[in-house]
Design an enzyme around this catalytic site. Structure first.
Site, PDB file in Angstrom:
ATOM      1  N   VAL A  42       0.837  -1.204   0.000  1.00 26.28           N
ATOM      2  CA  VAL A  42       0.000   0.000   0.000  1.00 26.28           C
ATOM      3  C   VAL A  42       0.868   1.248   0.000  1.00 26.28           C
ATOM      4  CG1 VAL A  42      -1.858   1.243   1.152  1.00 26.28           C
ATOM      5  CG2 VAL A  42      -1.831  -1.254   1.181  1.00 26.28           C
ATOM      6  N   ASP A  43       1.959   1.228   0.764  1.00 23.86           N
ATOM      7  CA  ASP A  43       2.895   2.349   0.759  1.00 23.86           C
ATOM      8  C   ASP A  43       3.489   2.550  -0.628  1.00 23.86           C
ATOM      9  OD1 ASP A  43       3.075   3.621   3.321  1.00 23.86           O
ATOM     10  OD2 ASP A  43       3.966   1.803   4.120  1.00 23.86           O
ATOM     11  N   VAL A  44       3.856   1.461  -1.283  1.00 20.94           N
ATOM     12  CA  VAL A  44       4.463   1.564  -2.608  1.00 20.94           C
ATOM     13  C   VAL A  44       3.474   2.154  -3.611  1.00 20.94           C
ATOM     14  CG1 VAL A  44       5.440   0.259  -4.534  1.00 20.94           C
ATOM     15  CG2 VAL A  44       6.080  -0.329  -2.182  1.00 20.94           C
TER      16      VAL A  44
END
Length: 397
Positions: A176-178
């Site tokens: 999700v961060d990526v």
């Protein structure tokens, strides 16, 4: 502004763009690294204790630097600013006001406390691009902590990850961060394009939850169409079969059959061509309806050879299939295919190097460049941006 010798490559497409990076951990640093790879000058503004991920160890590299930090911080300069002091705030403000882009991922209200929020800066720099990355937005979800695991849980991703009889599972990387970092890059580039046309900057807002919901694609679409949430299916696909991992003599084989032609090729190689005309498996819809019995029949045949052997045989026949690799094996495969997946970056005097996964975006004329290894904390203290001779910044000169 490079501290490494000229490598003879053409200027990057973002050369001249200056980025003040106040972000930490993953989404923001990933975004600023992508910009830096294509020529942006990124000053990473850190607290005296540094980015949180500097201490997320083990593992560490041969210099004792955490590999988590190293994964998203190449091509940047590190400057320490203690924002709890007037001197640190003044230094940070100078960096922000002389940048083209500011990236931050503090909880809403923190940058305002230090006079570094969008409203404070835009009055003095109407051409500034200001990117804020949050977990759940800046309104009702402003108080919620934006950790990838938490967002995978509350955002529905864990509910569709794992086996039907297993507990919900997170993805094996902070995906999700990526994805959010990639969205931030797209937003920043779109805002820079708009700036070229209008001369006016703007705020770019991205958050982890919205990025995840967008990334759920077909799973979210089916939910909206049916009103029902999809269930965990392990490695199977809700709409295609066989599209999952299947047992072989020595381990799992990923088979991604998306057409009737590919299915005919699969069963022909497995020695059971009659399955392609079996009414239970004629057409994808029938294969989906009878996936359990189909899987059993396929695995009976696959048990006679190794995953690597089947992978080679099926690939030759045009059937998408491959063994489940470790990351070491995956890097080796990419190298074998000529994708040059790993780069080694040295600092100016060659005393420190860092192996990195290469930028996945390949531009024929202005490729990504690798100028600096991930910086030591405060390695570039005192560094500043050169002020460009443009009207928007005349008042700062």
């Amino acid at each position: 502004m490079s501290d490494t010798p000229d490598d003879g490559l053409p200027a990057g497409p973002l050369d001249g763009i200056k980025v003040a990076d106040f972000s930490r951990v993953l989404a923001g640093p990933f975004a600023s690294m992508m910009l830096a790879d294509f020529g942006a000058d990124v000053i990473k503004v850190e607290s005296p204790s540094g980015d949180d991920t500097r201490s997320w160890t083990p593992p560490v590299d041969e210099y004792g630097v955490g590999t988590y930090f190293s994964s998203v911080n190449r091509n940047k300069r590190s400057v320490v600013c203690d924002l709890t002091t007037p001197e640190g705030q003044a230094a940070a403000l100078e960096i922000a006001l002389t940048a083209d882009v500011v990236i931050e991922n503090f909880r809403p209200g923190i940058m305002e406390r230090f006079g570094l929020d969008y409203e404070s800066l835009i009055d003095r720099r109407p051409d500034l691009i200001y990117c804020s990355i949050t977990g759940f937005g800046s309104t009702a979800g402003a108080h919620l902590p934006g950790y990838d695991l938490l967002v995978q849980a509350v955002g529905g991703l864990m509910s569709v990850t794992g086996g039907l009889d297993s507990e919900p599972s997170k993805v094996g990387v902070a995906l999700v961060d990526v994805v959010t970092g990639q969205n931030a890059v797209v937003g920043i580039l779109a805002a820079l394009r708009s700036l070229e046309q209008t001369g006016v900057g703007q705020r770019v807002d991205v958050n982890l939850l919205s990025s995840l919901l967008s990334g759920l694609v077909n799973q979210a679409s089916s939910t909206l169409a049916t009103g029902e949430s999809p269930q965990r299916m392990g490695n199977a696909h809700p709409s295609i079969a066989p599209y999952e991992t299947l047992r072989t003599a020595d381990g799992p084989l990923a088979v991604a059959v998306g057409t009737d032609k590919q299915f005919a090729g699969l069963v022909r190689v497995l020695g059971v061509p009659e399955l392609s005309s079996d009414e239970r498996f004629a057409g994808n819809s029938n294969r989906v309806a009878n996936r359990v019995v189909l899987k059993s029949l396929l695995e009976e045949q696959l048990g006679s050879r190794s995953a690597a052997e089947w992978s080679e045989l099926l690939s030759v026949a045009g059937v998408p299939a491959g063994k489940v690799n470790s990351i070491v094996e995956a890097l080796g495969l990419a190298d074998t295919l000529g994708l040059a997946p790993v780069v080694e970056i040295a600092n100016a005097d060659g005393s420190r190097t860092s192996q990195q996964v290469a930028n996945p975006i390949h531009l024929s004329g202005t490729p990504a460049r690798y100028r600096r290894p991930p910086p030591l904390l405060g390695e570039h203290n005192g560094a500043a941006f050169d002020l460009p001779a443009v009207p928007a910044l005349q008042h700062l000169q």
